[in-house]
Write an enzyme that holds these catalytic residues in place. Structure first.
Site, PDB file in Angstrom:
ATOM      1  N   GLU A  18     -39.570   3.706  58.369  1.00 47.42           N
ATOM      2  CA  GLU A  18     -39.565   2.252  58.491  1.00 47.42           C
ATOM      3  C   GLU A  18     -38.136   1.729  58.461  1.00 47.42           C
ATOM      4  O   GLU A  18     -37.558   1.549  57.374  1.00 47.42           O
ATOM      5  CB  GLU A  18     -40.352   1.620  57.333  1.00 47.42           C
ATOM      6  CG  GLU A  18     -41.803   2.023  57.307  1.00 47.42           C
ATOM      7  CD  GLU A  18     -42.664   0.960  56.640  1.00 47.42           C
ATOM      8  OE1 GLU A  18     -43.638   0.541  57.264  1.00 47.42           O
ATOM      9  OE2 GLU A  18     -42.334   0.522  55.515  1.00 47.42           O
ATOM     10  N   HIS A  20     -41.609   2.226  49.287  1.00 47.22           N
ATOM     11  CA  HIS A  20     -41.431   1.224  50.346  1.00 47.22           C
ATOM     12  C   HIS A  20     -40.070   0.545  50.171  1.00 47.22           C
ATOM     13  O   HIS A  20     -39.613   0.350  49.036  1.00 47.22           O
ATOM     14  CB  HIS A  20     -42.556   0.189  50.271  1.00 47.22           C
ATOM     15  CG  HIS A  20     -42.567  -0.717  51.454  1.00 47.22           C
ATOM     16  ND1 HIS A  20     -41.733  -1.805  51.548  1.00 47.22           N
ATOM     17  CD2 HIS A  20     -43.267  -0.666  52.620  1.00 47.22           C
ATOM     18  CE1 HIS A  20     -41.932  -2.391  52.723  1.00 47.22           C
ATOM     19  NE2 HIS A  20     -42.858  -1.721  53.390  1.00 47.22           N
ATOM     20  N   GLU A  68     -39.171  -2.403  50.268  1.00 39.92           N
ATOM     21  CA  GLU A  68     -39.190  -3.603  49.409  1.00 39.92           C
ATOM     22  C   GLU A  68     -39.146  -3.202  47.932  1.00 39.92           C
ATOM     23  O   GLU A  68     -38.559  -3.897  47.112  1.00 39.92           O
ATOM     24  CB  GLU A  68     -40.434  -4.457  49.731  1.00 39.92           C
ATOM     25  CG  GLU A  68     -40.273  -5.168  51.069  1.00 39.92           C
ATOM     26  CD  GLU A  68     -41.568  -5.376  51.836  1.00 39.92           C
ATOM     27  OE1 GLU A  68     -42.653  -5.318  51.241  1.00 39.92           O
ATOM     28  OE2 GLU A  68     -41.466  -5.594  53.063  1.00 39.92           O
ATOM     29  N   GLY A 115     -47.767  -3.710  58.395  1.00 44.90           N
ATOM     30  CA  GLY A 115     -47.745  -4.816  57.445  1.00 44.90           C
ATOM     31  C   GLY A 115     -48.500  -6.010  57.996  1.00 44.90           C
ATOM     32  O   GLY A 115     -49.738  -6.086  57.934  1.00 44.90           O
ATOM     33  N   GLY A 116     -47.762  -6.949  58.554  1.00 46.58           N
ATOM     34  CA  GLY A 116     -48.330  -8.218  59.017  1.00 46.58           C
ATOM     35  C   GLY A 116     -49.588  -8.068  59.863  1.00 46.58           C
ATOM     36  O   GLY A 116     -50.588  -8.770  59.647  1.00 46.58           O
ATOM     37  N   GLY A 125     -41.104  -6.788  59.106  1.00 45.17           N
ATOM     38  CA  GLY A 125     -41.425  -8.209  58.970  1.00 45.17           C
ATOM     39  C   GLY A 125     -40.512  -9.123  59.775  1.00 45.17           C
ATOM     40  O   GLY A 125     -40.522 -10.333  59.595  1.00 45.17           O
ATOM     41  N   SER A 174     -42.879  -3.982  62.130  1.00 43.72           N
ATOM     42  CA  SER A 174     -43.313  -4.882  63.205  1.00 43.72           C
ATOM     43  C   SER A 174     -44.124  -4.160  64.278  1.00 43.72           C
ATOM     44  O   SER A 174     -44.087  -4.529  65.449  1.00 43.72           O
ATOM     45  CB  SER A 174     -42.113  -5.604  63.828  1.00 43.72           C
ATOM     46  OG  SER A 174     -41.457  -6.393  62.850  1.00 43.72           O
ATOM     47  N   ASN A 222     -50.646  -1.999  55.220  1.00 45.00           N
ATOM     48  CA  ASN A 222     -49.955  -2.287  53.965  1.00 45.00           C
ATOM     49  C   ASN A 222     -50.042  -3.794  53.777  1.00 45.00           C
ATOM     50  O   ASN A 222     -49.315  -4.552  54.391  1.00 45.00           O
ATOM     51  CB  ASN A 222     -48.491  -1.822  54.059  1.00 45.00           C
ATOM     52  CG  ASN A 222     -47.665  -2.256  52.859  1.00 45.00           C
ATOM     53  OD1 ASN A 222     -48.220  -2.669  51.836  1.00 45.00           O
ATOM     54  ND2 ASN A 222     -46.350  -2.158  52.975  1.00 45.00           N
ATOM     55  N   TRP A 223     -50.986  -4.187  52.925  1.00 45.49           N
ATOM     56  CA  TRP A 223     -51.228  -5.633  52.753  1.00 45.49           C
ATOM     57  C   TRP A 223     -50.076  -6.328  52.023  1.00 45.49           C
ATOM     58  O   TRP A 223     -49.977  -7.543  52.046  1.00 45.49           O
ATOM     59  CB  TRP A 223     -52.522  -5.868  51.975  1.00 45.49           C
ATOM     60  CG  TRP A 223     -53.784  -5.486  52.685  1.00 45.49           C
ATOM     61  CD1 TRP A 223     -53.903  -4.816  53.893  1.00 45.49           C
ATOM     62  CD2 TRP A 223     -55.123  -5.754  52.254  1.00 45.49           C
ATOM     63  NE1 TRP A 223     -55.234  -4.655  54.212  1.00 45.49           N
ATOM     64  CE2 TRP A 223     -56.001  -5.229  53.222  1.00 45.49           C
ATOM     65  CE3 TRP A 223     -55.663  -6.380  51.127  1.00 45.49           C
ATOM     66  CZ2 TRP A 223     -57.390  -5.314  53.107  1.00 45.49           C
ATOM     67  CZ3 TRP A 223     -57.045  -6.465  51.005  1.00 45.49           C
ATOM     68  CH2 TRP A 223     -57.903  -5.934  51.988  1.00 45.49           C
ATOM     69  N   LYS A 224     -49.259  -5.542  51.316  1.00 46.87           N
ATOM     70  CA  LYS A 224     -48.191  -6.118  50.473  1.00 46.87           C
ATOM     71  C   LYS A 224     -48.817  -7.097  49.459  1.00 46.87           C
ATOM     72  O   LYS A 224     -49.904  -6.827  48.968  1.00 46.87           O
ATOM     73  CB  LYS A 224     -47.126  -6.770  51.356  1.00 46.87           C
ATOM     74  CG  LYS A 224     -46.634  -5.812  52.444  1.00 46.87           C
ATOM     75  CD  LYS A 224     -45.378  -6.257  53.130  1.00 46.87           C
ATOM     76  CE  LYS A 224     -44.986  -5.228  54.175  1.00 46.87           C
ATOM     77  NZ  LYS A 224     -43.702  -5.497  54.796  1.00 46.87           N
TER      78      LYS A 224
HETATM   79  P1  PGA Z   1     -44.479  -5.169  59.098  1.00 50.08           P
HETATM   80  O1  PGA Z   1     -44.360  -4.319  57.751  1.00 50.08           O
HETATM   81  O2  PGA Z   1     -45.473  -4.464  59.978  1.00 50.08           O
HETATM   82  O3  PGA Z   1     -44.935  -6.521  58.667  1.00 50.08           O
HETATM   83  O4  PGA Z   1     -43.108  -5.179  59.716  1.00 50.08           O
HETATM   84  C1  PGA Z   1     -44.424  -2.928  57.779  1.00 50.08           C
HETATM   85  C2  PGA Z   1     -44.221  -2.387  56.401  1.00 50.08           C
HETATM   86  O5  PGA Z   1     -43.376  -2.924  55.660  1.00 50.08           O
HETATM   87  O6  PGA Z   1     -44.896  -1.427  55.985  1.00 50.08           O
END
Ligand code: PGA
Length: 250
Positions: A166, A94, A96, A233-234, A172, A212, A9-11
Site C-alpha cells: 500500500e 497498516h 495509519e 478502504g473507501g 484514500g 484507492s 478495510n472499513w477503518k
Molecule cells: P483506500 O484505503 O482504498 O481508501 O485508499 C486502502 C487502505 O488503506 O487499506
C-alpha cells in the site's frame, strides 16, 4: 500465484448496528465469488460481522491486535479474543497505525508471529511515502519492512501470510499507483520472499495491492501477474463497488 483475496478495510467507519445488514449485503452480492472475500471491521463490529457471515463465503478480519497473550494492556485486544469471536484474518501494520499509533517494524513482526501462532491469517501492510518514492528508495524501504516483518517466521508459516503493498501516497487520496508501478513493487516483494525462503513459498504468499483501488481500476491492477488481490478502504464501504472489485479478481 497466491490465492486471490479481496479484503475490505472499513477503518473507523460503520456502526455495530449497521454491520449485520451490510455484511449480509456483501455476502449476497458475492455469493459466487471465485476469490476469498474478507471484511475487516472495527473491533466493536466484529461479533455482528461474524454472525452475519456465518454460512456465507465471507470471512471476517480485525484491523489490529496486540502481540501479548493477555494482561495489563488497557484498551488492547488479543489474538485469543479475536479467535474466540470467530475472526479469521487480521490486518497488521497498516500505514495509519504506523503513522498515528507508533506501530514499528518490530511490533509488526511480534503481531505477525502472534497471529500465526494463534491461527489467524495476518495481512501485513508495507508501503512507501511519496518522499521515499521520489527519493528512489521504494524497494530498499519495502525490503526492510518485509524482512523485519518475516523475521523468525518459518517457511511453512510464511506461506500463510498475506502481504498488502500500500503506497502511502495512494491511500484514500484517489491517486492510485499505475498497474505497472504496483506490479513492479509486488514482483519485488515476491523476489524478496524467494530470497528469504524459496520460490515455492514466495509463490504461495498472497500479495495484495491497496490504495484507492476501486470499481473502475481494479481489473487492470488485478490482471497483473504478481497482484493476487486487494486491500480496499473507501470502496469496501459500498457493497456494489466492492462486488465489482471482487468480480474482477479472477
Ligand atoms: P483506500 O484505503 O482504498 O481508501 O485508499 C486502502 C487502505 O488503506 O487499506
Amino acid at each position: 500465484m497466491g490465492k486471490y483475496i479481496i479484503a475490505g478495510n472499513w477503518k473507523m467507519n460503520k456502526l455495530p448496528s449497521e454491520t449485520y445488514d451490510f455484511v449480509k449485503e456483501v455476502a449476497a452480492k458475492n455469493a459466487s465469488a471465485s476469490c476469498e472475500v474478507v471484511c475487516c471491521t472495527p473491533y466493536v463490529c466484529l461479533s455482528e460481522a461474524v454472525r452475519a457471515a456465518k454460512g456465507t463465503n465471507v470471512k471476517i478480519g480485525a484491523e489490529n491486535l496486540h502481540f501479548e497473550d493477555k494482561g495489563a494492556f488497557t484498551g488492547e485486544v488479543s489474538a485469543d479474543m479475536l479467535k474466540d469471536l470467530g475472526v479469521e484474518y487480521v490486518i497488521i501494520g497498516h500505514s495509519e497505525r504506523r503513522q498515528y499509533f507508533a506501530e514499528t517494524d518490530e511490533t509488526v513482526n511480534l503481531k505477525t508471529k502472534k497471529a500465526l501462532e494463534k491461527g489467524l491469517i495476518p495481512i501485513v501492510c508495507v508501503g512507501e511515502s511519496l518522499d521515499e518514492r521520489e527519493a528512489g528508495i521504494t524497494m530498499d524501504l519495502i525490503a526492510i519492512q518485509v524482512k523485519k516483518a518475516f523475521a523468525g517466521i518459518s517457511a511453512a508459516d510464511a506461506a500463510k501470510v498475506v502481504v498488502a503493498y500500500e503506497p502511502i501516497w495512494a491511500i484514500g487520496t484517489g491517486k492510485t499507483a499505475t498497474a505497472d508501478q504496483a506490479e513492479e513493487v509486488c514482483a519485488g516483494i515476491r523476489a524478496i520472499l524467494a530470497g528469504l525462503y524459496d520460490d515455492a513459498t514466495a509463490k504461495a504468499v498472497t500479495i495484495q495491492y491497496g490504495g484507492s483501488m476501486n470499481a473502475a481500476n481494479a481489473a487492470e491492477l488485478l490482471a497483473k501477474e504478481n497482484i493476487d488481490g486487494g486491500l480496499i478502504g473507501g470502496a469496501s464501504l459500498k457493497a456494489d463497488d466492492f462486488a465489482v472489485i471482487v468480480a474482477a479478481a479472477k
